[in-house]
Design a protein around this motif. Structure first.
Motif, short mmCIF file in Angstrom:
data_model
loop_
_atom_site.label_atom_id
_atom_site.label_comp_id
_atom_site.label_asym_id
_atom_site.label_seq_id
_atom_site.Cartn_x
_atom_site.Cartn_y
_atom_site.Cartn_z
N ARG A 187 41.45 33.04 7.62
CA ARG A 187 41.48 33.95 8.74
C ARG A 187 40.05 34.17 9.20
NH1 ARG A 187 44.47 38.96 8.01
NH2 ARG A 187 45.57 38.06 6.25
N LEU A 189 37.12 36.67 11.14
CA LEU A 189 36.69 38.01 11.54
C LEU A 189 35.63 37.84 12.60
CD1 LEU A 189 37.96 38.52 8.66
CD2 LEU A 189 36.28 40.35 8.41
N ALA A 231 33.73 33.74 1.92
CA ALA A 231 33.43 34.04 3.32
C ALA A 231 32.21 33.24 3.78
CB ALA A 231 33.18 35.53 3.51
N VAL A 247 37.04 33.40 6.50
CA VAL A 247 37.45 33.87 5.18
C VAL A 247 38.53 32.94 4.65
CG1 VAL A 247 38.46 35.77 3.87
CG2 VAL A 247 36.88 36.26 5.75
N SER A 259 39.17 40.11 3.11
CA SER A 259 38.82 40.51 4.47
C SER A 259 38.57 42.02 4.55
CB SER A 259 39.94 40.13 5.44
OG SER A 259 40.10 38.73 5.49
N GLU A 260 39.40 42.78 3.85
CA GLU A 260 39.24 44.24 3.83
C GLU A 260 37.90 44.63 3.20
OE1 GLU A 260 41.46 48.23 2.02
OE2 GLU A 260 42.43 46.26 1.91
N CYS A 263 35.04 43.66 5.59
CA CYS A 263 34.93 44.62 6.70
C CYS A 263 34.14 45.86 6.27
CB CYS A 263 36.31 45.05 7.18
SG CYS A 263 37.10 43.87 8.27
N ILE A 282 40.18 41.14 13.49
CA ILE A 282 40.65 40.36 12.35
C ILE A 282 41.83 39.50 12.80
CG2 ILE A 282 41.60 40.43 10.02
CD1 ILE A 282 40.20 43.03 9.57
N SER A 285 46.41 35.44 9.49
CA SER A 285 46.26 34.50 8.39
C SER A 285 47.03 33.23 8.70
CB SER A 285 46.78 35.12 7.09
OG SER A 285 46.71 34.20 6.02
#
Length: 540
Positions: A187, A189, A231, A247, A259-260, A263, A282, A285
């Motif tokens: 995914r 960001l 990442a 990611v 990802s969380e 961030c 974001i 996925s």
């Protein structure tokens, strides 16, 4: 100043050595003293020294034993041995243990000064060599990172299935398996920095240094040991206010967790170091390399739904847009073809067919608008054209002003007309601008893999015609010009004795040192090593 450690069990000897010569005039300073080898080793463990002057016969630990310990643990350290015995066996033992020189007590001022002068030259040379080595390592790392980012950008911009095999072959060569792999869940960001009003004073508009600092913070965040392997940070020059992260994780759940965490780190670092806020989109996925482009667009679409203002925001991609995302590749091809052929009517018709198909969710209108704007920006980029209207996507409020189909159609058609006009003007120039742009691209990116087909696609010119045009304007074929640039740069790098031929090959874009040698000799008539050994006699 180079730091000196004096080691002798007699304080009078140490004091005499300090007073015997002007250490600072020779580039040295007495930074420490010890009365035996064990005490000297304790000092060496805690502080850096460049030179040790030591007696051979001392209690607890002799000078010979100290020499052996230094040779094993501090190989770069220079050691001069002092002794009151003119005994060949002592001299031999000291030299075999790694001593740089041997002086008899009482030390003669001129002899010690002479030895220190020679050591100063040697230490200076080693210091310069170490600087070059570190510079080379930094350059290699930077070059490698640039090539990795370029590969990610190629995947993002690629909409041609035929290019997938060639792009895939680069993944292993550049060590990108940890992020670009069919089995991984990925995914994106997309991070925009928003600066509170007055934060930069009068320099608020387009502060270049501030944006560089933002990029650096993002890259260092991605290099955090807890995140690094999952990442990858990169910059897209079309989006100057933003940084992006790829990611990757074995499962979608792990990707969401990473990802969380990412961030949170991004927001914290941007606020702490730059006193600014981050707006993060974001993306959804997905799995597999075929989803890279759509995954990036998904993150951009999420970002486009952020609210105006300088507050921190995290916006997730909504599944309600996915049906439309699957429809778009076919429409994208039709729209691209119409733009490049200068057919505004066909472009408008292609837009209407999508908007009237009933497949566009009401909340997806802004997303559709963003996709088409990005497509036009990409087409303009092929011709190195600057069309300001294609940059309006950078202002989320602009996207949300067009709610109705009629408003979207009118806005996009008007922007397309400007793009088409600029493309027609570019073609009328006879391709001169395109060839010059190609030369600039090659000069800046010679270390990367470059093909005529790739550049022809980039500038949207027939490869055969582009080849003829390039030779007509430059006097060299496309392949000859790339070889000239690479070999010229290789010749410059050969002046640095610290660079291995394999390092130079990688830096200038050759697959290996053997191929570089073949092309270099064919071009100059001598091998790289022959050229390096006779720099004053350059080949013609």
């Amino acid at each position: 100043m180079y730091r000196v450690l004096l080691v002798d069990d007699e304080m009078e000897v140490r004091s005499g050595l300090k007073l015997k010569i002007e250490w600072t005039a020779l580039g040295f300073e007495v930074a420490g003293e010890a009365q035996d080898g064990r005490e000297a080793l304790a000092l060496l463990e805690n502080e850096r020294y460049d030179l040790v002057l030591t007696d051979i016969r001392m209690p607890i630990m002799s000078g010979l034993e100290l020499l052996k310990q230094c040779a094993e643990n501090y190989p770069e350290l220079k050691v001069i041995v002092l002794s009151g015995h003119d005994d060949f066996h002592y001299v031999k033992a000291a030299m075999q243990s790694g001593a740089r020189d041997y002086l008899l007590k009482p030390v003669v001022r001129s002899e010690l000064s002479s030895i220190l002068g020679k050591l100063r030259i040697e230490l200076d040379s080693e210091k310069q060599a170490m600087f070059h080595k570190h510079s080379l390592q930094h350059q290699l790392k930077k070059s490698h990172s640039v090539m990795q980012e370029q590969l990610v950008l190629e995947w993002i911009d690629n909409d041609d299935p035929e290019k997938v095999p060639s792009l895939g072959s680069e993944i292993h060569r550049l060590g990108m398996e940890g992020w670009l792999d069919e089995t991984l869940h990925i995914r994106f960001l997309s991070v925009e920095i928003r600066v509170p009003r007055g934060r930069l004073g009068e320099r608020e508009e387009g502060n270049h240094l501030f944006l560089l600092a933002f990029q650096l913070v993002c890259r260092e965040t991605a290099e955090d040991p807890a995140i690094e392997r999952g990442a990858f940070a990169f910059y897209h020059r079309s989006y100057p206010q933003m940084m992006h992260f790829l990611v990757a994780a074995p499962t979608a759940e792990e990707g969401a967790s990473l990802s969380e965490m990412l961030c949170g780190q991004i927001q914290m670092h941007i606020h702490r170091y730059l006193k600014a806020e981050a707006v993060i989109g974001i993306g959804a996925s997905a799995q597999g390399l075929a989803s890279v482009r759509q995954g990036f667009l998904s993150a951009m679409l999420a970002w486009s739904q952020s609210h105006s203002g300088s507050g921190t925001q995290v916006v997730f991609s909504h599944s309600g847009q996915d049906d439309f995302a699957e429809l778009f590749p076919e429409a994208e091809k039709r729209l691209t073809l119409a733009l490049e052929n200068g057919d505004l009517d066909r472009f408008s018709a292609a837009l209407e067919s999508v908007l009237h198909s009933g497949n566009t969710p009401i909340q997806g209108t802004a997303s559709f608008l963003l996709r088409v704007i990005l497509l036009m920006d990409k087409v303009a980029g092929k011709y190195r054209l600057d069309v300001p209207e294609t940059q309006h996507w950078m202002f989320p409020d602009m996207l949300w002003k067009h709610r109705s189909e009629a408003s979207v159609l009118a806005y996009l058609t008007g922007t397309a007309a400007k793009v088409i006009e600029r493309i027609k003007n570019s073609k009328v120039s006879g391709g001169v601008e395109a060839v010059e742009a190609m030369r600039r691209y090659i000069d800046a990116s010679y270390m990367n893999e470059i093909s005529l087909t790739m550049l022809a696609d980039r500038f949207h010119i027939n490869p055969t015609y582009l080849s003829e045009l390039f030779k007509k304007q430059t006097g060299s074929t496309f392949s000859e010009y790339i070889a000239q640039v690479r070999i010229g740069r290789a010749a410059e790098l050969l002046q640095n004795p610290q660079l291995r031929l394999s390092d130079i090959a990688e830096l200038v874009g050759f697959a290996n040192a053997s191929y570089l040698s073949i092309v270099f000799k064919k071009h100059y008539g001598v091998s790289p090593n022959e050229y390096r050994n006779h720099p004053a006699d350059p080949p013609t």
